[in-house]
Motif scaffolding. Structure first.
Motif, PDB file in Angstrom:
ATOM      1  N   PHE A  26       6.600 -14.331   7.919  1.00 38.89           N
ATOM      2  CA  PHE A  26       6.780 -13.997   9.331  1.00 38.89           C
ATOM      3  C   PHE A  26       6.318 -12.574   9.657  1.00 38.89           C
ATOM      4  O   PHE A  26       6.432 -12.132  10.792  1.00 38.89           O
ATOM      5  CB  PHE A  26       8.262 -14.148   9.695  1.00 38.89           C
ATOM      6  N   LEU A  27       5.763 -11.868   8.674  1.00 43.93           N
ATOM      7  CA  LEU A  27       5.432 -10.454   8.852  1.00 43.93           C
ATOM      8  C   LEU A  27       4.606 -10.206  10.107  1.00 43.93           C
ATOM      9  O   LEU A  27       4.915  -9.334  10.915  1.00 43.93           O
ATOM     10  CB  LEU A  27       4.703  -9.928   7.610  1.00 43.93           C
ATOM     11  N   PHE A  28       3.538 -10.961  10.297  1.00 40.84           N
ATOM     12  CA  PHE A  28       2.665 -10.744  11.449  1.00 40.84           C
ATOM     13  C   PHE A  28       2.849 -11.805  12.532  1.00 40.84           C
ATOM     14  O   PHE A  28       2.005 -11.941  13.415  1.00 40.84           O
ATOM     15  CB  PHE A  28       1.204 -10.723  11.005  1.00 40.84           C
ATOM     16  N   MET A  56       9.958  -4.734  11.252  1.00 38.62           N
ATOM     17  CA  MET A  56       9.428  -5.684  10.274  1.00 38.62           C
ATOM     18  C   MET A  56       9.427  -5.081   8.877  1.00 38.62           C
ATOM     19  O   MET A  56       9.709  -5.758   7.891  1.00 38.62           O
ATOM     20  CB  MET A  56       8.005  -6.101  10.653  1.00 38.62           C
ATOM     21  N   LEU A  57       9.094  -3.802   8.794  1.00 39.26           N
ATOM     22  CA  LEU A  57       8.962  -3.171   7.489  1.00 39.26           C
ATOM     23  C   LEU A  57      10.283  -2.662   6.931  1.00 39.26           C
ATOM     24  O   LEU A  57      10.399  -2.464   5.722  1.00 39.26           O
ATOM     25  CB  LEU A  57       7.971  -2.007   7.576  1.00 39.26           C
ATOM     26  N   GLU A  58      11.274  -2.446   7.799  1.00 35.71           N
ATOM     27  CA  GLU A  58      12.496  -1.797   7.339  1.00 35.71           C
ATOM     28  C   GLU A  58      13.730  -2.684   7.387  1.00 35.71           C
ATOM     29  O   GLU A  58      14.717  -2.401   6.712  1.00 35.71           O
ATOM     30  CB  GLU A  58      12.753  -0.535   8.174  1.00 35.71           C
ATOM     31  N   ALA A  59      13.716  -3.762   8.188  1.00 31.44           N
ATOM     32  CA  ALA A  59      14.901  -4.602   8.285  1.00 31.44           C
ATOM     33  C   ALA A  59      15.168  -5.291   6.965  1.00 31.44           C
ATOM     34  O   ALA A  59      14.261  -5.718   6.270  1.00 31.44           O
ATOM     35  CB  ALA A  59      14.721  -5.659   9.382  1.00 31.44           C
ATOM     36  N   GLY A  60      16.418  -5.411   6.599  1.00 30.86           N
ATOM     37  CA  GLY A  60      16.780  -6.074   5.353  1.00 30.86           C
ATOM     38  C   GLY A  60      17.512  -5.120   4.434  1.00 30.86           C
ATOM     39  O   GLY A  60      18.172  -4.187   4.868  1.00 30.86           O
ATOM     40  N   GLY A 116       1.821  -6.056   1.675  1.00 26.24           N
ATOM     41  CA  GLY A 116       0.941  -6.803   2.564  1.00 26.24           C
ATOM     42  C   GLY A 116       0.525  -5.991   3.774  1.00 26.24           C
ATOM     43  O   GLY A 116      -0.640  -6.016   4.184  1.00 26.24           O
ATOM     44  N   PHE A 117       1.468  -5.244   4.349  1.00 25.53           N
ATOM     45  CA  PHE A 117       1.139  -4.424   5.511  1.00 25.53           C
ATOM     46  C   PHE A 117       0.191  -3.302   5.123  1.00 25.53           C
ATOM     47  O   PHE A 117      -0.780  -3.019   5.831  1.00 25.53           O
ATOM     48  CB  PHE A 117       2.411  -3.849   6.123  1.00 25.53           C
ATOM     49  N   ALA A 118       0.473  -2.636   3.999  1.00 27.39           N
ATOM     50  CA  ALA A 118      -0.363  -1.518   3.563  1.00 27.39           C
ATOM     51  C   ALA A 118      -1.792  -1.975   3.298  1.00 27.39           C
ATOM     52  O   ALA A 118      -2.753  -1.257   3.600  1.00 27.39           O
ATOM     53  CB  ALA A 118       0.227  -0.878   2.313  1.00 27.39           C
ATOM     54  N   MET A 119      -1.959  -3.181   2.759  1.00 27.39           N
ATOM     55  CA  MET A 119      -3.291  -3.662   2.402  1.00 27.39           C
ATOM     56  C   MET A 119      -4.072  -4.174   3.608  1.00 27.39           C
ATOM     57  O   MET A 119      -5.299  -4.271   3.541  1.00 27.39           O
ATOM     58  CB  MET A 119      -3.186  -4.773   1.356  1.00 27.39           C
ATOM     59  N   THR A 120      -3.398  -4.531   4.691  1.00 28.98           N
ATOM     60  CA  THR A 120      -4.091  -5.133   5.829  1.00 28.98           C
ATOM     61  C   THR A 120      -4.092  -4.239   7.075  1.00 28.98           C
ATOM     62  O   THR A 120      -5.141  -3.971   7.648  1.00 28.98           O
ATOM     63  CB  THR A 120      -3.468  -6.488   6.186  1.00 28.98           C
ATOM     64  N   MET A 121      -2.930  -3.778   7.487  1.00 25.84           N
ATOM     65  CA  MET A 121      -2.822  -3.021   8.735  1.00 25.84           C
ATOM     66  C   MET A 121      -2.595  -1.526   8.519  1.00 25.84           C
ATOM     67  O   MET A 121      -2.820  -0.726   9.417  1.00 25.84           O
ATOM     68  CB  MET A 121      -1.662  -3.574   9.580  1.00 25.84           C
ATOM     69  N   GLY A 122      -2.133  -1.151   7.337  1.00 25.24           N
ATOM     70  CA  GLY A 122      -1.785   0.234   7.090  1.00 25.24           C
ATOM     71  C   GLY A 122      -2.960   1.185   7.234  1.00 25.24           C
ATOM     72  O   GLY A 122      -4.050   0.925   6.726  1.00 25.24           O
ATOM     73  N   LEU A 123      -2.730   2.296   7.920  1.00 19.34           N
ATOM     74  CA  LEU A 123      -3.735   3.341   8.133  1.00 19.34           C
ATOM     75  C   LEU A 123      -5.006   2.823   8.805  1.00 19.34           C
ATOM     76  O   LEU A 123      -6.049   3.465   8.744  1.00 19.34           O
ATOM     77  CB  LEU A 123      -4.102   4.010   6.792  1.00 19.34           C
ATOM     78  N   ASN A 124      -4.901   1.670   9.445  1.00 18.15           N
ATOM     79  CA  ASN A 124      -6.053   1.075  10.116  1.00 18.15           C
ATOM     80  C   ASN A 124      -6.068   1.543  11.570  1.00 18.15           C
ATOM     81  O   ASN A 124      -5.230   1.136  12.376  1.00 18.15           O
ATOM     82  CB  ASN A 124      -5.960  -0.454  10.046  1.00 18.15           C
ATOM     83  N   VAL A 125      -7.013   2.422  11.888  1.00 20.02           N
ATOM     84  CA  VAL A 125      -7.061   3.020  13.229  1.00 20.02           C
ATOM     85  C   VAL A 125      -7.227   1.954  14.299  1.00 20.02           C
ATOM     86  O   VAL A 125      -6.601   2.007  15.358  1.00 20.02           O
ATOM     87  CB  VAL A 125      -8.203   4.050  13.306  1.00 20.02           C
ATOM     88  N   ILE A 142       6.052   4.770   1.643  1.00 20.35           N
ATOM     89  CA  ILE A 142       4.821   4.002   1.871  1.00 20.35           C
ATOM     90  C   ILE A 142       4.802   3.452   3.291  1.00 20.35           C
ATOM     91  O   ILE A 142       3.783   3.506   3.985  1.00 20.35           O
ATOM     92  CB  ILE A 142       4.711   2.857   0.841  1.00 20.35           C
ATOM     93  N   ASN A 143       5.956   2.918   3.742  1.00 19.75           N
ATOM     94  CA  ASN A 143       6.037   2.380   5.106  1.00 19.75           C
ATOM     95  C   ASN A 143       5.735   3.453   6.142  1.00 19.75           C
ATOM     96  O   ASN A 143       5.011   3.213   7.116  1.00 19.75           O
ATOM     97  CB  ASN A 143       7.422   1.803   5.360  1.00 19.75           C
ATOM     98  N   SER A 144       6.311   4.625   5.963  1.00 18.43           N
ATOM     99  CA  SER A 144       6.145   5.694   6.950  1.00 18.43           C
ATOM    100  C   SER A 144       4.703   6.173   7.015  1.00 18.43           C
ATOM    101  O   SER A 144       4.226   6.581   8.078  1.00 18.43           O
ATOM    102  CB  SER A 144       7.074   6.863   6.621  1.00 18.43           C
ATOM    103  N   ILE A 145       3.997   6.127   5.894  1.00 24.98           N
ATOM    104  CA  ILE A 145       2.604   6.586   5.868  1.00 24.98           C
ATOM    105  C   ILE A 145       1.664   5.511   6.406  1.00 24.98           C
ATOM    106  O   ILE A 145       0.881   5.753   7.322  1.00 24.98           O
ATOM    107  CB  ILE A 145       2.192   6.987   4.434  1.00 24.98           C
ATOM    108  N   THR A 146       1.751   4.312   5.842  1.00 23.27           N
ATOM    109  CA  THR A 146       0.802   3.264   6.225  1.00 23.27           C
ATOM    110  C   THR A 146       1.087   2.689   7.607  1.00 23.27           C
ATOM    111  O   THR A 146       0.171   2.281   8.317  1.00 23.27           O
ATOM    112  CB  THR A 146       0.809   2.122   5.190  1.00 23.27           C
ATOM    113  N   GLY A 147       2.358   2.622   7.991  1.00 23.60           N
ATOM    114  CA  GLY A 147       2.700   2.031   9.280  1.00 23.60           C
ATOM    115  C   GLY A 147       2.848   3.038  10.399  1.00 23.60           C
ATOM    116  O   GLY A 147       3.177   2.666  11.527  1.00 23.60           O
ATOM    117  N   GLY A 148       2.589   4.323  10.104  1.00 24.25           N
ATOM    118  CA  GLY A 148       2.828   5.374  11.083  1.00 24.25           C
ATOM    119  C   GLY A 148       2.043   5.218  12.366  1.00 24.25           C
ATOM    120  O   GLY A 148       2.598   5.251  13.468  1.00 24.25           O
TER     121      GLY A 148
END
Length: 560
Positions: free
Chosen positions: A239-241, A147-151, A28-37, A161-167
């Motif tokens: 609860f992601l966003f 949000m992306l790593e807890a759990g 969900g993060f990669a498709m919406t917020m990931g790599l989004n300047v 994927i998290n490190s690239i899209t959420g960087g």
């Protein structure tokens, strides 16, 4: 309360979120917020709207700006490696440098514990802040990362994927947190220096105050900061966003509570003069926060405006203007949309506003039940992408293959595709009609990084508002005519007479903008046409529904 705190503490010590839930979040993060300047850029407005105005209430805007300047300078001097001092296998002290990569510059990487950092060294002033900040998780952490790593352990693929899209999002948020932390710490030290030389206790208390402020103004990164219901698999996705929204609501609640001053008055350790001064600062902080929010995001982006709009719309008649329409038409777009939109020429106010953080009405109105729309808005990015995929399939069915592919792409890729489409054909509907006539090279360039042109966003808002009111009148007219036809068929003269009165009231209450449309009024001719159509449908009704000639032919093929 104790039971809930125990559960939150247990989750913080050992987060246990199903791996599938974590993978959904990653997707969900990669498709919406990931790599989004644009998503990374708007995080800086949080400092402008939330942190700086509140700090300036106590320390002044000039001092606050200077403190941020010092914090950014310190960040610029910080290395991209972390120094570890320990004992080697030979029993001798050793120094090791852990390379973190060029983008991982952090104030927390400063080697403040080196032997040469004494009271005469420039870094000594920040030694306590760096050490305590590292212990409390101020540095190298963000709400995005948590949000992306807890759990449960996400696995190497998901982690990559998290490190690239959420960087970008992570590092921009991290810079905000570190600069705010050091700025608040610096301001606290400057205040204490007025009373004499700084002591170790002063350094500690300044760092404590800075940590508390960052966690309140910008939100806590701790996993335990999430509600109990958000710690399970489903809640984790939904609860992601919402972490930002919840933390921001708590921040606003804290400002309001302090401005009221009840807790300050009840504190026996404060003198009357201190109570007066603290309440003055608290009220000024609340004013600065609201004023800055109003200037940057406009009146429409101020806190609680969504709640006031909900109350207004609950009690208005369907044919009357909505709260948003009333505000925009009376204030004008400059005051409603804010300075950020006007200066930058992009539709940014809606993304940084503090109005309706948990639920926002969709830009494009759809013919669907309100509960479905609510689920779409609160369901998180995974539900949002699923519904987007449904729209993409509809595009494919209609031969709109490029639009369908664009809809399926991550937002970062979609921005690139939109930019190419805008540059080639302009902003057109799926039918090929222009939404706005002019898109400048600047508009096309800002779309590339994720910011839609301001006048395009305004046009879509006008479409949404106009369509909603127009449909409301259509529905009301249809209901009245249906009631009238039903009363006539049933021979209920009392109801028939009442509906005629309601129709007169409806016609008399039509707003000026509806009177220019002859189809909105209910005329004698319209009543007769509706009655004739109602009669035809009645004659065509079989087995409880209206039959067409084709349906009749199909039905004849069945026995009975």
């Amino acid at each position: 309360i104790a039971e809930k705190l125990d559960k939150m503490a247990e989750f913080a010590q050992s987060p246990n979120v199903p791996r599938l839930s974590q993978q959904f979040n990653t997707f969900g993060f990669a498709m919406t917020m990931g790599l989004n300047v644009s998503s990374a850029i708007i995080t800086f407005f949080d400092v402008l709207i939330s942190a700086m105005p509140v700090m300036s209430a106590e320390y002044g805007m000039r001092n606050t700006s200077a403190a941020y300047g010092k914090a950014m300078k310190l960040f610029g001097q910080s290395p991209s490696f972390y120094t570890i001092r320990d004992i080697g296998p030979d029993g001798e002290p050793r120094v090791r440098e852990v390379q973190l990569g060029k983008i991982n510059k952090s104030i927390g990487n400063l080697d403040v514990n080196a032997p040469e950092v004494d009271e005469n060294h420039p870094l000594y002033r920040y030694k306590t802040a760096v050490n305590m900040g590292m212990e409390r998780g101020v540095f190298n952490q963000s709400i995005t990362g948590e949000m992306l790593e807890a759990g449960s352990s996400p696995g190497k693929v998901v982690e990559a994927i998290n490190s690239i899209t959420g960087g970008m999002f992570h590092h921009s948020e991290r810079l905000n947190r570190e600069s705010t932390y050091i700025a608040k710490y610096e301001l606290e030290l400057e205040k204490r220096e007025k009373s004499g030389p700084l002591t170790e206790q002063d350094y500690v208390e300044a760092a404590e105050a800075a940590i508390d402020f960052v966690n309140t103004a910008l939100g806590s990164t701790a996993a335990a900061g999430r509600p109990i219901w958000a710690q399970n698999g489903v809640g984790n996705v939904l609860f992601l966003f919402k972490r930002f929204a919840v933390s921001k609501y708590y921040f606003m609640y804290s400002l309001a509570r302090e401005a009221i001053g009840a807790e300050i008055d009840a504190n026996p350790n404060l003198t009357p003069e201190q109570k007066v001064e603290m309440k003055r600062i608290a009220r000024k902080a609340l004013f600065n926060f609201l004023f800055t929010t109003g200037v940057v995001t406009g009146v429409g982006g101020m806190p609680m405006m969504g709640f006031f709009g909900l109350l207004y719309d609950m009690f208005r008649d369907e044919e009357d203007e909505q709260f948003e329409e009333m505000m925009r038409s009376n204030l004008g777009e400059f005051y409603y949309g804010g300075l950020a939109n006007e200066i930058l020429g992009v539709d940014i106010a809606d993304r940084i506003s503090l109005n309706s953080l948990l639920y926002r009405e969709p830009i494009v109105g759809k013919d669907q039940p309100a509960l479905y729309t609510l689920f779409e808005q609160l369901g998180g990015p995974v539900v949002g992408y699923y519904l987007g995929a449904e729209r993409a399939l509809n595009d494919f069915d209609q031969g709109q293959y490029r639009r369908g592919i664009e809809q399926l792409m991550p937002v970062s890729v979609r921005n690139v595709m939109k930019t190419e489409r805008y540059a080639r054909e302009g902003a057109l509907t799926r039918r090929g009609d222009p939404i706005v006539d002019d898109l400048s090279p600047y508009n096309i360039g800002t779309q590339l990084i994720g910011f839609a042109p301001q006048h395009l966003g305004l046009a879509m808002d006008i479409n949404r508002i106009s369509r909603k009111r127009d449909q409301a009148l259509k529905d009301k007219k249809t209901r009245l005519l249906r009631r009238l036809n039903m009363a006539r068929r049933e021979g209920n003269m009392q109801e028939y007479t009442q509906v005629l009165k309601d129709i007169r009231d409806y016609n008399a209450s039509l707003p000026p903008e509806a009177r220019v449309d002859a189809s909105k009024a209910i005329t004698t001719k319209g009543i007769k046409q509706s009655a004739a159509a109602f009669q035809r449908r009645t004659q065509q009704t079989q087995r409880g529904i209206t039959y067409t000639p084709m349906m009749e032919a199909i039905a004849e093929g069945f026995d009975g």
